[in-house]
Design an enzyme around this catalytic site. Structure first.
Site, PDB file in Angstrom:
ATOM      1  N   ASP A  21       9.473  24.713 123.687  1.00 52.48           N
ATOM      2  CA  ASP A  21       9.376  24.546 125.135  1.00 52.48           C
ATOM      3  C   ASP A  21       8.665  23.425 125.391  1.00 52.48           C
ATOM      4  OD1 ASP A  21       8.686  24.738 127.817  1.00 52.48           O
ATOM      5  OD2 ASP A  21       8.448  26.757 127.669  1.00 52.48           O
ATOM      6  N   GLU A 123       1.316  40.632 129.579  1.00 54.28           N
ATOM      7  CA  GLU A 123       0.639  40.684 128.277  1.00 54.28           C
ATOM      8  C   GLU A 123      -0.696  40.546 128.209  1.00 54.28           C
ATOM      9  OE1 GLU A 123       2.828  37.794 125.438  1.00 54.28           O
ATOM     10  OE2 GLU A 123       2.871  39.568 124.238  1.00 54.28           O
TER      11      GLU A 123
END
Lengths: 316, 316
Positions: A21, A123
């Site tokens: 990414d 998360e």
């Protein structure tokens, strides 16, 4: 055995995705590389170091010492990587939960971390960064990124609506209404075409990582979305922006929004069961609440109140 | 809590993917619809029924009774679906592991199941189908699909090789050789462009579901791949074909190969660490062995012996 699985390929595969990414990794790299004054001769803590790419950027920028911590087995790969790049004199690894282990220095000058999850807070790794800040950062020390924002836009996308919601009316000749109900409770993580956006964005949360507290991460706020065109609104979409700014010679920022280049975070889509017809200039007002799922601390429960209706979604 | 997760969205999401895989679902539908003689007034067992789509196809084709079994929580959705479609007088559900539970009839006339996983055998659900066959199928009863084959082709794809293998030589200026080594042990599940195929296919396994045994599913075989053009061979690729044939008025088959329309099974790619240069007409000979991973019964260990080299991969 499940743990063995998650600690082997599942984790390693996600690190490949994260490294590749470029929006994510190059912006972190540029922030560190273009602000060497923040790192030169400093003691740096990298929270959730993964492959140690951020630690190596910091070492290359002149850090005196980098403490790299991660609880996943990926840290053994990171140790090999750092040795292969002859940075093992600069980077020290600690395996474990930051809240449970000692680190080899009492205080650090700078904390860096790539803690962001889907819809920013999935998360909950930011909690660990805040814990590290309160325990290990010297007075006046810095945490990067220092600012993140979470935003919503309205989208009108009848094609996706047909595929995701109406689909269950006729599945090879059968009705599957219960699948629609169940799947609509799940926020989707996917790319939105910029062309389907039908409102201005509305910021719903700004997190100053230097000063925020864990309890502020469960929040409720009102929002107003101003429509930029007439359409059937089929979903609300969430995304976040990341800013490296405080004390920076050169500010670096990136967005995960639908009009920005794609990242592995994509966008988070809250599909409506029924589209809402809205005109250009019309305002869709509502309230959003976001909190950790008490049954699964990684997951989020996101609730919208719009027009006396309550829409509840899981991000997981 | 992990189980709760896998039994909720993870499972429901995969059922959406499987239903929307038209190659998979329409071929099962066509087989059942075009061969009503196999189902009319028959007792049918659907092993791993999921959303009960196959059970409903069988009921619509005239089955007297369908027993639908699944151990996942998806079966509660299936019960709702079947009620909504007023087929609850025809379809009876059993939740549990087939090996552990009783079913409401002693014998069935036909077993249908969509048990195939990545590289055909991932997840080992065929074992359950064979158990059902041996325990519940009447003498002379039928199991569908009745035939599956597993094949290999060689591919020359230097672009993917660069992205997957050479990538680790220079990751934002750092070397990450250990990531290459670790990731190369994992077979990739992805789509192959038909244009990169550089050999004829070689069938490595044919499974007659009516007669095979569980122990035959761990196998070793020699193969020869005949090159159709000169190129650098960068990987071997596995895929499977599914055939509904025995006693069928109209045979139905589909392929998950790189030249067939896409399915959710994609193809399974075994990347080479080093490409092998091969000429048109040249033969790449080797031996493949495929067995269940003793540490994770869903996973496969696939080993190739080519040119005195041993290449070991996990499919998981």
């Amino acid at each position: 055995d499940d743990n063995a699985y998650f600690d082997s390929y599942a984790h390693f595969g996600i690190h490949e995705v994260m490294l590749k990414d470029k929006i994510r990794t190059e912006n972190y790299r540029d922030f560190i590389k273009n602000n060497p004054n923040l790192f030169k001769n400093k003691v740096v803590l990298d929270v959730g170091c993964g492959t140690a790419i951020l630690s190596m950027f910091a070492a290359r920028a002149g850090a005196k010492q980098v403490i790299a911590i991660d609880q996943s087995e990926i840290i053994y790969q990171a140790m090999d990587i750092v040795r292969e790049n002859k940075l093992d004199d600069k980077i020290t690894f600690v395996k474990g939960r930051l809240e449970d282990v000692e680190i080899p220095v009492e205080k650090v000058d700078v904390i860096i971390s790539e803690w962001m999850g889907y819809f920013l807070l999935f998360e909950s790794m930011l909690d660990t960064v805040l814990y590290a800040r309160d325990k290990h950062l010297i007075e006046g020390g810095m945490v990067y990124p220092d600012l993140t924002t979470l935003s919503l836009v309205a989208v009108g996308d009848m094609a996706t609506y047909a595929d995701h919601v109406r689909y269950w009316d006729d599945v090879y000749g059968f009705k599957m209404s219960c699948m629609r109900t169940t799947l609509l409770e799940e926020a989707s993580v996917d790319f939105i075409l910029p062309g389907v956006v039908m409102s201005e964005p509305a910021m719903i949360k700004c997190i100053d990582v230097t000063s925020t507290n864990s309890k502020d991460l469960d929040f409720t706020t009102d929002f107003k979305l101003v429509m930029t065109r007439r359409d059937m609104c089929t979903a609300l979409v969430g995304y976040f922006d990341v800013i490296f700014e405080r004390n920076c010679t050169r500010t670096v920022m990136f967005s995960t929004g639908p009009k920005a280049p794609k990242t592995h975070w994509k966008q988070t889509i809250f599909h409506f069961k029924k589209p809402i017809e809205l005109s250009e200039g019309e305002v869709l007002a509502g309230r959003i609440s976001c909190r950790k799922d008490p049954k699964d601390c990684r997951a989020l429960i996101v609730t919208f109140n719009i027009d006396r209706e309550t829409l509840k979604y899981y991000v997981r």
